[in-house]
Design a protein around this motif. Structure first.
Motif, PDB file in Angstrom:
ATOM      1  N   LEU A 196      51.687  13.195 -77.665  1.00  0.00           N
ATOM      2  CA  LEU A 196      52.942  12.821 -77.004  1.00  0.00           C
ATOM      3  C   LEU A 196      52.689  11.790 -75.907  1.00  0.00           C
TER       4      LEU A 196
ATOM      5  N   ARG B 209      52.322   8.459 -77.303  1.00  0.00           N
ATOM      6  CA  ARG B 209      53.616   7.886 -77.703  1.00  0.00           C
ATOM      7  C   ARG B 209      54.510   7.562 -76.505  1.00  0.00           C
TER       8      ARG B 209
ATOM      9  N   LEU C  26      55.417   9.471 -73.692  1.00  0.00           N
ATOM     10  CA  LEU C  26      56.214  10.447 -72.957  1.00  0.00           C
ATOM     11  C   LEU C  26      55.600  10.737 -71.591  1.00  0.00           C
TER      12      LEU C  26
ATOM     13  N   GLU D 222      54.759  25.204 -72.590  1.00  0.00           N
ATOM     14  CA  GLU D 222      56.157  25.629 -72.558  1.00  0.00           C
ATOM     15  C   GLU D 222      56.825  25.181 -71.260  1.00  0.00           C
TER      16      GLU D 222
ATOM     17  N   LEU E 101      57.289  21.334 -71.146  1.00  0.00           N
ATOM     18  CA  LEU E 101      58.089  20.697 -72.194  1.00  0.00           C
ATOM     19  C   LEU E 101      59.556  21.123 -72.229  1.00  0.00           C
ATOM     20  N   ALA E 102      59.868  22.248 -71.588  1.00  0.00           N
ATOM     21  CA  ALA E 102      61.227  22.789 -71.721  1.00  0.00           C
ATOM     22  C   ALA E 102      62.295  21.737 -71.403  1.00  0.00           C
TER      23      ALA E 102
ATOM     24  N   ILE F 232      62.216  18.656 -73.901  1.00  0.00           N
ATOM     25  CA  ILE F 232      62.796  18.975 -75.209  1.00  0.00           C
ATOM     26  C   ILE F 232      64.314  19.049 -75.097  1.00  0.00           C
ATOM     27  N   ASP F 233      64.752  19.682 -74.026  1.00  0.00           N
ATOM     28  CA  ASP F 233      66.187  19.851 -73.835  1.00  0.00           C
ATOM     29  C   ASP F 233      66.888  18.486 -73.835  1.00  0.00           C
TER      30      ASP F 233
ATOM     31  N   LYS G 298      65.645  15.476 -74.747  1.00  0.00           N
ATOM     32  CA  LYS G 298      65.368  14.710 -75.975  1.00  0.00           C
ATOM     33  C   LYS G 298      66.284  15.139 -77.119  1.00  0.00           C
ATOM     34  N   LEU G 299      66.363  16.438 -77.307  1.00  0.00           N
ATOM     35  CA  LEU G 299      67.146  16.920 -78.441  1.00  0.00           C
ATOM     36  C   LEU G 299      68.638  16.768 -78.181  1.00  0.00           C
ATOM     37  N   ARG G 300      69.021  16.734 -76.892  1.00  0.00           N
ATOM     38  CA  ARG G 300      70.424  16.476 -76.583  1.00  0.00           C
ATOM     39  C   ARG G 300      70.770  15.059 -77.041  1.00  0.00           C
TER      40      ARG G 300
ATOM     41  N   VAL H 212      69.275  13.357 -79.354  1.00  0.00           N
ATOM     42  CA  VAL H 212      69.322  13.350 -80.822  1.00  0.00           C
ATOM     43  C   VAL H 212      70.662  13.890 -81.301  1.00  0.00           C
TER      44      VAL H 212
END
Ligand SMILES: Nc1ncnc2c1ncn2[C@@H]1O[C@H](COP(=O)(O)OP(=O)(O)OP(=O)(O)O)[C@@H](O)[C@H]1O
Ligand SMILES: Nc1ncnc2c1ncn2[C@@H]1O[C@H](COP(=O)(O)OP(=O)(O)OP(=O)(O)O)[C@@H](O)[C@H]1O
Ligand SMILES: [Mg+2]
Ligand SMILES: [Mg+2]
Lengths: 303, 274
Positions: A263, A266, A268, A282, A285-286, A289-290, A292-294, A296
């Motif tokens: 990561l 890339r 991050l 964990e 990244l919490a 991820i939150d 990033k995926l939002r 997406v």
């Protein structure tokens, strides 16, 4: 033996080299290793690099039980020079779990494998029973105590051998890939118990493994071996970020460490220190991820 | 035509007065599958493998091995079609050098020496054993011995290869070498069953996973479903998910987001970096 800082030096391997009879090459070369009381040292290295050979040397099997081998250097274990000390004396201080469990069985009943060493020490009967119960609980062999050690499964054999060494609580325990055939939960539990006797009783552990995830959790020192030499020693936090080093000797990093490095490559923005454990990953990244995926998810809504 | 391998209500115990070790096992396997057989210590994996290869004989239930021609083979016939690498590598050694050990089965088959030479040298190179080819198999490291046992089976090109913990006590690159040596015959049509406790190897290589629990099949499904859908059951069967899958599951729980189907590090990276 001399003291360094607070901790007492228990094992000192000095420029040790070794050659099996009838072979051309030195299997171990220029090995130097200091182990202090209470250390948990993990030894990692590719198959055939010499890990088991070093273990045999630490308990004195090398040179005592091998004729016509060649040695260089010295090994001190608990103030004894292994070359000059009978194996039986060394084994009072050092317990070893061999890689081949069958090689270690002596009795016709699993229970006797655990009890044998305790009886030899002349412990009272009740004490022996107490230890037997405690150990068979720890390694999960309560159901097979009456069986022959030759008529049990591979993982059960490893459990018995680990139990027989734990029962004796020696000052130093050397474990040569003791958990390779254990199921993952059994492996976790037994390693946790080994971690516990290390922490609570200060028993020194030398642990040969291929699992960097375990080494990261348990050890305060890792030693990487390549073709009979140590190429790196240090705290897991110093050694593990060096991914190239591990790749070169075919050892896999913990998946969370691999993930961190990938990561980061890339682009991050992550913690400064690579993750060694699941918890560290964990925590860091919490949020990432939150968000990033939002992104997406909302992108998906646009289409 | 019936399945390649059919196991139905199979039971086994080692002696009359002992408990059943296998307690009604059921599954069918088709040719060309790549299967991980997993389960807690003592769940019966090795015992089951030994029945399939014909080393142990069951008295209760059905086990059938059907040939390409559709004939159900006898125990003696099927043994010739199956190669097994046993859990304990010392059990398998017959010859005085690594080279002869790997060549043994080919010589038994009556293959010509030059051809044997080529095949054996090739596999020894691939398995990183060429430098010890003249050594007695006992004078090897445990991981080397295990690879010798595997090499001597793979060269015989059996229709079914069963490997009992082929990667136990191997480092990652040796594990990869070993698993790739199974992928090759599989691509040429062989069926592979490997027994393992290594969750990462299961995630990376298996197509289907059969989990035994106390002598019975508890889960039998494709590998993604095994780790994603059955995730919560695994622990009670003494199995776990790979660390990366566990991380994805935990993050999904705390963020309420959905990282999908993470079995490898790359599955994770691909979903986060676009
Ligand atoms: N008795 C022996 N005689 C000659 N050579 C040996 C003997 N035992 C081991 N060797 C060789 O010494 C080297 C180191 O072996 P060792 O068993 O120490 O490796 P290892 O690191 O423990 O490997 P593994 O991870 O496979 O257990 C190997 O190349 C092996 O072939
Ligand atoms: N020769 C034998 N005689 C009697 N009982 C046996 C024998 N071999 C195995 N067993 C028992 O049968 C049960 C299943 O053993 P098996 O070796 O099939 O387990 P396994 O799933 O391969 O375990 P592992 O993961 O430890 O290799 C175990 O409880 C074991 O104690
Ligand atoms: Mg070894
Ligand atoms: Mg087994």
């Amino acid at each position: 033996m001399s003291k360094e800082g607070e901790k007492e030096l228990l094992i000192r391997v000095e420029n040790f080299g070794f050659k099996y009879p009838g072979t051309r090459d030195w299997v171990l070369q220029d090995i130097n290793l200091d182990v202090h009381r209470g250390d948990f040292v993990s030894i990692l290295g590719e198959s055939g690099c010499g890990k088991s050979t070093l273990c045999r040397a630490l308990v004195g099997l090398i040179p005592h039980s091998l004729k016509y081998c060649e040695l260089k250097g010295k090994i001190h274990v608990c103030d004894m020079l292994t070359e000059e000390t009978p194996i039986t004396t060394i084994s009072k201080k050092v317990g070893m779990v061999f890689q081949d469990p069958e090689a270690q069985f002596m009795s016709l009943k699993v229970e006797d494998e655990i009890v044998f060493g305790l009886e030899n020490r002349g412990l009272p009967e009740e004490e022996i029973t107490r230890i037997l119960n405690e150990v068979s609980e720890t390694v999960g062999i309560g159901g097979i105590l009456e069986k022959s050690p030759f008529e049990i499964s591979g993982g059960e054999k490893q459990r018995v051998v680990i139990g027989s060494v734990l029962a004796l609580k020696p000052e130093i325990i050397i474990l040569d890939e003791p958990t390779s055939e254990l199921d993952p939960i059994g492996r976790k539990e037994i390693l946790a118990s080994i971690g516990k006797i290390n922490q609570e009783l200060g028993i020194t552990i030398i642990y040969v493994t291929h699992e960097t995830e375990e080494a990261a959790y348990l050890s305060n020192k890792v030693a990487l071996m390549d073709q009979g030499r140590f190429i790196r020693q240090g705290h897991p936090l110093e050694v593990f970020p060096d991914q190239e080093l591990f790749k070169n000797i075919g050892i896999r990093l913990p998946q969370v460490t691999e993930l961190y490095l990938e990561l980061q490559k890339r682009g991050l923005q992550l913690n400064d220190i690579p993750y060694l454990t699941l918890e560290e990953a964990e925590e860091d990244l919490a949020d990432i991820i939150d968000s990033k995926l939002r992104e997406v998810n909302s992108n998906e809504q646009l289409y | 035509m019936s399945s390649f391998i059919k196991v139905k209500d199979l039971c086994y115990r080692y002696r009359q007065n002992m408990d059943n070790v296998l307690e009604g096992v059921n599954f069918e396997i088709e040719r060309g599958e790549f299967i991980a057989l997993v389960g807690h210590n003592g769940s019966g994996k090795t015992t089951l493998a030994k029945i399939i290869v014909g080393l142990l004989e069951h008295k209760e239930g059905i086990y059938q091995f059907t040939s390409r021609e559709g004939k159900v083979l006898s125990r003696r016939e099927l043994r010739k079609k199956i190669g097994m690498v046993s859990q304990e590598p010392n059990n398998q050694i017959l010859e005085s050098t690594v080279f002869k050990e790997v060549a043994y089965g080919l010589r038994e088959k009556g293959m010509a020496e030059p051809e044997i030479n080529d095949i054996v040298e090739d596999i020894l190179h691939k398995m990183n054993l060429y430098h010890v080819r003249k050594r007695h198999p006992y004078l090897l490291s445990r991981g080397q011995r295990k690879r010798v046992a595997l090499a001597s089976i793979v060269v015989l090109e059996p229709e079914l290869i069963i490997c009992d913990e082929p990667t136990a006590a191997l480092d990652y690159s040796s594990s990869t070498t070993v698993m790739e040596s199974l992928v090759k015959p599989w691509k040429q049509g062989a069926t592979i069953i490997f027994i393992t406790h290594d969750v990462k190897i299961v995630a990376e290589y298996a197509q289907r996973t059969i989990l035994l629990n106390k002598g019975q099949v508890a889960i039998d499904t494709d590998v993604r479903s095994f780790f994603m859908d059955h995730h919560d059951e695994l622990e009670e069967h003494n199995f776990i998910t790979p660390q990366i899958t566990e991380l994805a599951n935990r993050l999904n729980r705390v963020t309420g987001r959905k990282l999908a189907s993470v079995l490898r590090v790359s599955d994770f990276v691909d979903q986060v970096v676009n």
